[in-house]
Design a protein around this motif. Structure first.
Motif, PDB file in Angstrom:
ATOM      1  N   ALA A   1      -5.290  -6.481   2.697  1.00 27.96           N
ATOM      2  CA  ALA A   1      -4.989  -7.436   1.621  1.00 27.96           C
ATOM      3  C   ALA A   1      -5.224  -8.874   2.063  1.00 27.96           C
ATOM      4  O   ALA A   1      -5.578  -9.730   1.251  1.00 27.96           O
ATOM      5  CB  ALA A   1      -3.548  -7.261   1.151  1.00 27.96           C
TER       6      ALA A   1
ATOM      7  N   ALA B   1      -8.852  -9.760   1.218  1.00 32.14           N
ATOM      8  CA  ALA B   1      -9.405  -9.355  -0.077  1.00 32.14           C
ATOM      9  C   ALA B   1     -10.330 -10.416  -0.658  1.00 32.14           C
ATOM     10  O   ALA B   1     -11.278 -10.099  -1.377  1.00 32.14           O
ATOM     11  CB  ALA B   1      -8.281  -9.038  -1.062  1.00 32.14           C
TER      12      ALA B   1
ATOM     13  N   ALA C   1      -5.307   1.761   2.876  1.00 26.37           N
ATOM     14  CA  ALA C   1      -3.922   1.602   3.336  1.00 26.37           C
ATOM     15  C   ALA C   1      -3.693   2.338   4.652  1.00 26.37           C
ATOM     16  O   ALA C   1      -2.926   1.876   5.510  1.00 26.37           O
ATOM     17  CB  ALA C   1      -2.959   2.113   2.272  1.00 26.37           C
TER      18      ALA C   1
ATOM     19  N   VAL D   1     -10.015  -3.092  -7.377  1.00 29.44           N
ATOM     20  CA  VAL D   1      -9.344  -2.840  -6.106  1.00 29.44           C
ATOM     21  C   VAL D   1      -9.081  -4.150  -5.383  1.00 29.44           C
ATOM     22  O   VAL D   1      -8.028  -4.334  -4.762  1.00 29.44           O
ATOM     23  CB  VAL D   1     -10.178  -1.884  -5.233  1.00 29.44           C
ATOM     24  CG1 VAL D   1      -9.562  -1.744  -3.839  1.00 29.44           C
ATOM     25  CG2 VAL D   1     -10.279  -0.510  -5.899  1.00 29.44           C
ATOM     26  N   ASP D   2      -9.999  -5.089  -5.475  1.00 28.07           N
ATOM     27  CA  ASP D   2      -9.810  -6.414  -4.877  1.00 28.07           C
ATOM     28  C   ASP D   2      -8.578  -7.094  -5.460  1.00 28.07           C
ATOM     29  O   ASP D   2      -7.759  -7.661  -4.729  1.00 28.07           O
ATOM     30  CB  ASP D   2     -11.061  -7.257  -5.129  1.00 28.07           C
ATOM     31  CG  ASP D   2     -11.021  -8.585  -4.406  1.00 28.07           C
ATOM     32  OD1 ASP D   2     -10.904  -8.579  -3.176  1.00 28.07           O
ATOM     33  OD2 ASP D   2     -11.104  -9.625  -5.080  1.00 28.07           O
TER      34      ASP D   2
ATOM     35  N   TRP E   1      -6.032  -5.540  -6.984  1.00 23.13           N
ATOM     36  CA  TRP E   1      -4.843  -4.752  -6.678  1.00 23.13           C
ATOM     37  C   TRP E   1      -4.345  -5.015  -5.259  1.00 23.13           C
ATOM     38  O   TRP E   1      -3.153  -5.240  -5.044  1.00 23.13           O
ATOM     39  CB  TRP E   1      -5.140  -3.269  -6.861  1.00 23.13           C
ATOM     40  CG  TRP E   1      -3.982  -2.384  -6.504  1.00 23.13           C
ATOM     41  CD1 TRP E   1      -3.808  -1.684  -5.349  1.00 23.13           C
ATOM     42  CD2 TRP E   1      -2.829  -2.109  -7.309  1.00 23.13           C
ATOM     43  NE1 TRP E   1      -2.625  -0.991  -5.375  1.00 23.13           N
ATOM     44  CE2 TRP E   1      -2.000  -1.238  -6.579  1.00 23.13           C
ATOM     45  CE3 TRP E   1      -2.423  -2.515  -8.575  1.00 23.13           C
ATOM     46  CZ2 TRP E   1      -0.784  -0.765  -7.064  1.00 23.13           C
ATOM     47  CZ3 TRP E   1      -1.217  -2.044  -9.065  1.00 23.13           C
ATOM     48  CH2 TRP E   1      -0.416  -1.192  -8.325  1.00 23.13           C
ATOM     49  N   LEU E   2      -5.260  -5.004  -4.305  1.00 18.50           N
ATOM     50  CA  LEU E   2      -4.847  -5.177  -2.916  1.00 18.50           C
ATOM     51  C   LEU E   2      -4.416  -6.616  -2.622  1.00 18.50           C
ATOM     52  O   LEU E   2      -3.546  -6.839  -1.782  1.00 18.50           O
ATOM     53  CB  LEU E   2      -5.981  -4.769  -1.977  1.00 18.50           C
ATOM     54  CG  LEU E   2      -6.327  -3.278  -1.936  1.00 18.50           C
ATOM     55  CD1 LEU E   2      -7.452  -3.018  -0.951  1.00 18.50           C
ATOM     56  CD2 LEU E   2      -5.104  -2.435  -1.586  1.00 18.50           C
TER      57      LEU E   2
ATOM     58  N   GLY F   1     -11.880   4.901  -6.808  1.00 18.55           N
ATOM     59  CA  GLY F   1     -11.219   3.666  -6.438  1.00 18.55           C
ATOM     60  C   GLY F   1      -9.804   3.904  -5.950  1.00 18.55           C
ATOM     61  O   GLY F   1      -9.345   3.285  -4.977  1.00 18.55           O
ATOM     62  N   LEU F   2      -9.088   4.833  -6.592  1.00 19.60           N
ATOM     63  CA  LEU F   2      -7.727   5.170  -6.151  1.00 19.60           C
ATOM     64  C   LEU F   2      -7.738   5.837  -4.780  1.00 19.60           C
ATOM     65  O   LEU F   2      -6.878   5.554  -3.932  1.00 19.60           O
ATOM     66  CB  LEU F   2      -7.066   6.088  -7.186  1.00 19.60           C
ATOM     67  CG  LEU F   2      -6.793   5.464  -8.552  1.00 19.60           C
ATOM     68  CD1 LEU F   2      -6.232   6.522  -9.511  1.00 19.60           C
ATOM     69  CD2 LEU F   2      -5.825   4.290  -8.439  1.00 19.60           C
TER      70      LEU F   2
ATOM     71  N   ILE G   1      -8.165   3.136  -2.236  1.00 17.43           N
ATOM     72  CA  ILE G   1      -6.936   2.374  -1.971  1.00 17.43           C
ATOM     73  C   ILE G   1      -6.077   3.100  -0.944  1.00 17.43           C
ATOM     74  O   ILE G   1      -5.537   2.486  -0.017  1.00 17.43           O
ATOM     75  CB  ILE G   1      -6.169   2.138  -3.279  1.00 17.43           C
ATOM     76  CG1 ILE G   1      -6.912   1.131  -4.163  1.00 17.43           C
ATOM     77  CG2 ILE G   1      -4.749   1.634  -2.995  1.00 17.43           C
ATOM     78  CD1 ILE G   1      -6.308   0.959  -5.542  1.00 17.43           C
TER      79      ILE G   1
END
Length: 245
Positions: free
Chosen positions: A227, A230, A220, A75-76, A78-79, A212-213, A216
């Motif tokens: 972000a 992060a 958001a 996640v880190d 991705w963001l 995790g999804l 996210i």
């Protein structure tokens, strides 16, 4: 991220190994000390894990950020991928195997410390929709917590907050809150109180990735600028020069 990748990956390996050693070792000790009381065993296991996790974040956070968890690292990445914060793809590729390998070594270490075979496949089946849902909830809550702390400038509270959350989640989730794919894999290598049968691992890992999804989406909604911070998850790593000062 600052510092060399091998240095940070080694911190993730060691931190995850010691975390799993704490989970498994305290579970073995609890089962031996309180053989007739499963509730007390879980309490002992939860307290030891929460305290160890907080201490490990304090030790390794300045080096690697103290993720110890593939979902947190993913996640880190991705963001932060567009903002240039958090982990790069190369760094993520270094963190994930280090965390998984560390978890396996940590389980073996705990086994050996208690005079058990280094590797013994767990026989505790943990399967069912209610357990998978619990892992979604536990993992999502953990990820939202660490990003909320980073976004609001409260990473100094991370050792207590993360340790406290995991300790509490042992009790408010039916799965006892694994919330970590690496730890889940590692716990398959010990046929003790904390073990999980290898056949149960995929269901837990899929549920944790789903968590995790969910995280996210929640981040958001609640922290749309997360972000930018992060790179501060779980705590901000320090440069090697700063560590030496």
């Amino acid at each position: 991220m600052t510092g060399t990748l091998p240095r940070r990956a080694a911190a993730e390996f060691t931190g995850t190994a010691l975390l799993v050693a704490a989970v498994v070792g305290s579970g073995i000790a609890a089962a031996r000390l309180s053989p007739a009381d499963v509730g007390l065993q879980l309490l002992e296991n939860a307290i030891a894990t929460a305290l160890a996790l907080g201490a490990l974040i304090l030790i390794f956070g300045p080096v690697s950020g103290a993720h110890f968890n593939p979902v947190v690292s993913a996640v880190d990445w991705w963001l932060g991928r567009r903002a240039g914060t958090g982990l790069s793809g190369r760094e993520l590729a270094g963190y994930l195997p280090a965390q998984v390998a560390g978890a396996v070594v940590g389980a073996a270490l705990a086994n050996v410390m208690f005079d058990l075979p280094a590797v013994a496949w767990a026989r505790t089946d943990r399967t069912g929709g209610h357990l998978w849902l619990a892992e979604v909830v536990a993992t999502a809550g953990l990820v939202v917590l660490v990003f909320a702390l980073a976004r609001t400038g409260r990473t100094g509270a991370a050792p207590a907050a993360v340790g406290g959350y995991i300790g509490a989640a042992y009790w408010f989730t039916s799965s006892t809150s694994f919330a970590n794919p690496a730890v889940t894999i590692g716990r398959a290598f010990t046929d003790t109180f904390a073990g999980i049968a290898p056949a149960s691992v995929p269901g837990f890992v899929v549920a944790q990735l789903a968590g995790g999804l969910v995280a996210i989406g929640a981040i958001a909604l609640w922290f749309p600028d997360a972000a930018r911070d992060a790179g501060d998850v779980v705590v901000p790593p320090l440069s090697p020069e700063t560590v030496r000062q």
